[in-house]
Design a protein around this motif. Structure first.
Motif, PDB file in Angstrom:
ATOM      1  N   ARG A   1       1.061  -1.159   0.091  1.00 29.43           N
ATOM      2  CA  ARG A   1       0.027  -0.058   0.208  1.00 29.43           C
ATOM      3  C   ARG A   1       0.745   1.206   0.013  1.00 29.43           C
ATOM      4  N   ARG A   2       2.182   0.916  -0.347  1.00 29.05           N
ATOM      5  CA  ARG A   2       2.822   2.488  -0.326  1.00 29.05           C
ATOM      6  C   ARG A   2       3.440   2.506  -1.620  1.00 29.05           C
ATOM      7  N   MET A   3       4.874   2.264  -1.888  1.00 32.44           N
ATOM      8  CA  MET A   3       5.415   2.499  -3.023  1.00 32.44           C
ATOM      9  C   MET A   3       5.431   1.088  -3.946  1.00 32.44           C
ATOM     10  N   ARG A   4       4.975   1.202  -5.286  1.00 34.12           N
ATOM     11  CA  ARG A   4       4.791   0.237  -5.931  1.00 34.12           C
ATOM     12  C   ARG A   4       5.794   0.740  -7.300  1.00 34.12           C
ATOM     13  N   LEU A   5       6.646  -0.492  -7.574  1.00 38.21           N
ATOM     14  CA  LEU A   5       7.491  -0.111  -8.781  1.00 38.21           C
ATOM     15  C   LEU A   5       6.894  -1.039  -9.829  1.00 38.21           C
ATOM     16  N   LEU A   6       6.728  -0.213 -10.976  1.00 41.54           N
ATOM     17  CA  LEU A   6       6.055  -0.577 -12.309  1.00 41.54           C
ATOM     18  C   LEU A   6       6.961  -0.968 -13.269  1.00 41.54           C
ATOM     19  N   ASP A   7       7.023  -1.950 -13.887  1.00 46.62           N
ATOM     20  CA  ASP A   7       7.826  -2.324 -15.060  1.00 46.62           C
ATOM     21  C   ASP A   7       7.210  -3.170 -16.058  1.00 46.62           C
ATOM     22  N   ASP A   8       5.851  -3.345 -16.101  1.00 44.12           N
ATOM     23  CA  ASP A   8       5.271  -3.892 -16.997  1.00 44.12           C
ATOM     24  C   ASP A   8       4.597  -2.742 -17.957  1.00 44.12           C
ATOM     25  N   PRO A   9       5.025  -2.805 -19.348  1.00 43.51           N
ATOM     26  CA  PRO A   9       4.511  -1.498 -19.994  1.00 43.51           C
ATOM     27  C   PRO A   9       2.803  -1.543 -20.146  1.00 43.51           C
ATOM     28  N   LEU A  10       2.526  -2.862 -20.094  1.00 43.82           N
ATOM     29  CA  LEU A  10       0.678  -2.837 -20.120  1.00 43.82           C
ATOM     30  C   LEU A  10       0.152  -2.234 -18.868  1.00 43.82           C
ATOM     31  N   ALA A  11       0.856  -2.261 -17.910  1.00 44.45           N
ATOM     32  CA  ALA A  11       0.275  -1.870 -16.469  1.00 44.45           C
ATOM     33  C   ALA A  11       0.392  -0.375 -16.633  1.00 44.45           C
ATOM     34  N   ILE A  12       1.550   0.055 -17.263  1.00 45.38           N
ATOM     35  CA  ILE A  12       1.897   1.677 -17.089  1.00 45.38           C
ATOM     36  C   ILE A  12       0.964   2.150 -18.197  1.00 45.38           C
ATOM     37  N   ARG A  13       0.695   1.450 -19.264  1.00 46.67           N
ATOM     38  CA  ARG A  13      -0.233   1.976 -20.427  1.00 46.67           C
ATOM     39  C   ARG A  13      -1.918   2.240 -19.731  1.00 46.67           C
ATOM     40  N   ALA A  14      -2.105   1.031 -18.981  1.00 46.24           N
ATOM     41  CA  ALA A  14      -3.426   0.923 -18.288  1.00 46.24           C
ATOM     42  C   ALA A  14      -3.643   2.170 -17.298  1.00 46.24           C
ATOM     43  N   MET A  15      -2.619   2.626 -16.608  1.00 46.59           N
ATOM     44  CA  MET A  15      -2.742   3.777 -15.861  1.00 46.59           C
ATOM     45  C   MET A  15      -2.952   5.129 -16.414  1.00 46.59           C
ATOM     46  N   ALA A  16      -2.034   5.058 -17.536  1.00 41.28           N
ATOM     47  CA  ALA A  16      -2.223   6.341 -18.414  1.00 41.28           C
ATOM     48  C   ALA A  16      -3.286   6.664 -19.187  1.00 41.28           C
ATOM     49  N   HIS A  17      -4.316   6.894 -18.459  1.00 42.52           N
ATOM     50  CA  HIS A  17      -5.690   7.171 -18.944  1.00 42.52           C
ATOM     51  C   HIS A  17      -6.189   8.406 -17.869  1.00 42.52           C
ATOM     52  N   PRO A  18      -6.910   9.470 -18.474  1.00 36.99           N
ATOM     53  CA  PRO A  18      -7.239  10.661 -17.463  1.00 36.99           C
ATOM     54  C   PRO A  18      -8.276  10.322 -16.508  1.00 36.99           C
ATOM     55  N   VAL A  19      -9.369   9.416 -17.091  1.00 39.55           N
ATOM     56  CA  VAL A  19     -10.398   8.789 -16.169  1.00 39.55           C
ATOM     57  C   VAL A  19      -9.758   8.039 -14.935  1.00 39.55           C
ATOM     58  N   ARG A  20      -8.881   7.099 -15.261  1.00 41.98           N
ATOM     59  CA  ARG A  20      -8.333   6.114 -14.416  1.00 41.98           C
ATOM     60  C   ARG A  20      -7.365   6.994 -13.500  1.00 41.98           C
ATOM     61  N   LEU A  21      -6.831   7.920 -13.635  1.00 43.02           N
ATOM     62  CA  LEU A  21      -5.728   8.932 -12.890  1.00 43.02           C
ATOM     63  C   LEU A  21      -7.068   9.612 -12.077  1.00 43.02           C
ATOM     64  N   ASP A  22      -8.026  10.154 -12.433  1.00 42.33           N
ATOM     65  CA  ASP A  22      -8.879  10.609 -11.720  1.00 42.33           C
ATOM     66  C   ASP A  22      -9.555   9.995 -10.729  1.00 42.33           C
ATOM     67  N   LEU A  23      -9.747   8.480 -10.934  1.00 39.30           N
ATOM     68  CA  LEU A  23     -10.271   7.859 -10.062  1.00 39.30           C
ATOM     69  C   LEU A  23      -9.286   7.250  -8.934  1.00 39.30           C
ATOM     70  N   GLN A  24      -8.238   7.093  -9.398  1.00 40.50           N
ATOM     71  CA  GLN A  24      -6.995   6.852  -8.395  1.00 40.50           C
ATOM     72  C   GLN A  24      -6.955   8.140  -7.323  1.00 40.50           C
ATOM     73  N   GLY A  25      -6.691   9.254  -7.953  1.00 43.43           N
ATOM     74  CA  GLY A  25      -6.422  10.434  -7.206  1.00 43.43           C
ATOM     75  C   GLY A  25      -7.924  10.623  -6.021  1.00 43.43           C
ATOM     76  N   LEU A  26      -9.085  10.352  -6.812  1.00 43.81           N
ATOM     77  CA  LEU A  26     -10.372  10.626  -5.827  1.00 43.81           C
ATOM     78  C   LEU A  26     -10.162   9.526  -4.648  1.00 43.81           C
ATOM     79  N   LEU A  27      -9.975   8.040  -4.886  1.00 42.96           N
ATOM     80  CA  LEU A  27      -9.713   7.103  -4.009  1.00 42.96           C
ATOM     81  C   LEU A  27      -8.543   7.542  -2.891  1.00 42.96           C
ATOM     82  N   GLY A  28      -7.739   7.981  -3.467  1.00 43.63           N
ATOM     83  CA  GLY A  28      -6.395   8.534  -2.561  1.00 43.63           C
ATOM     84  C   GLY A  28      -7.043   9.657  -1.649  1.00 43.63           C
ATOM     85  N   ARG A  29      -7.853  10.734  -2.049  1.00 40.28           N
ATOM     86  CA  ARG A  29      -8.241  11.570  -1.275  1.00 40.28           C
ATOM     87  C   ARG A  29      -9.390  11.347  -0.487  1.00 40.28           C
TER      88      ARG A  29
END
Length: 197
Positions: free
Chosen positions: A8-36
């Protein structure tokens, strides 16, 4: 992909598919919202972001597919909230492959664009803010000649300073937030000027 130190702290990403999955505006918004806000259902997240519940559900499932979010305990069997799996990500090792480097470039470009949007919004509200917030925000810029080793040391020191607060106050744990605290976004952009020919 691995989680460093505590889960639940720092995650090291080395899988291009996972990085691409995160690189989406709605997904970043969702992660930010769940964080706050902490754990939240797709319906609640959709209302907060002004999107459809179906769209929120789709993107939460995609984030879950790559272990960015997971189901959280609900109040009853009908409620199905989601929570973050890790509160910080790093993709520094992704550049070791061409696919990883390309995925990291896309994600970093999106994050930089979002940081500029955030800066623009802050600049509009900054004049009305208390001086403690107003005087310690915005952009600072410095240029310095460093060796590669000195640059690595400088970045490690900056990261260690920020990491202290990340460890003490996990972004998704409201109980660790001091009174009067506010969400602060720190974007670190380090560029290297090409050697002159």
């Amino acid at each position: 992909m691995s989680l460093e130190n505590e889960p639940r702290r720092m995650r090291l990403l080395d899988d291009p598919l996972a990085i691409r999955a995160m690189a989406h505006p709605v997904r970043l918004d969702l992660q930010g919202l769940l964080g706050r806000e902490g754990p939240m259902t797709a319906a609640d997240a959709a209302r907060r972001l002004g999107i459809s519940q179906a769209l929120a559900s789709h993107h939460l499932r995609q984030l879950a597919k790559y272990d960015f979010v997971e189901p959280a305990p609900g109040k009853d069997n009908r409620e199905r909230p989601w929570r973050l799996v890790s509160t910080s990500q790093s993709w520094r090792e992704a550049a070791q492959t061409p696919e990883g480097a390309a995925a990291a470039d896309i994600l970093e470009q999106l994050l930089a664009e979002r940081a500029l949007e955030s800066l623009s919004k802050w600049q509009q509200q900054r004049p009305a803010e208390d001086p403690i917030w107003r005087d310690h925000s915005g952009i600072g810029q410095s240029g310095v000649y460093l060796t590669g080793e000195e640059l690595a040391e400088l970045v490690e020191q900056i990261n260690a300073l920020v990491q202290r607060y990340i460890d003490e106050r996990p972004i998704d744990d409201k109980s660790t937030r001091p009174a009067e605290s506010r969400h602060v976004s720190i974007t670190q952009i380090v560029t290297i000027t090409p050697d002159e020919e």
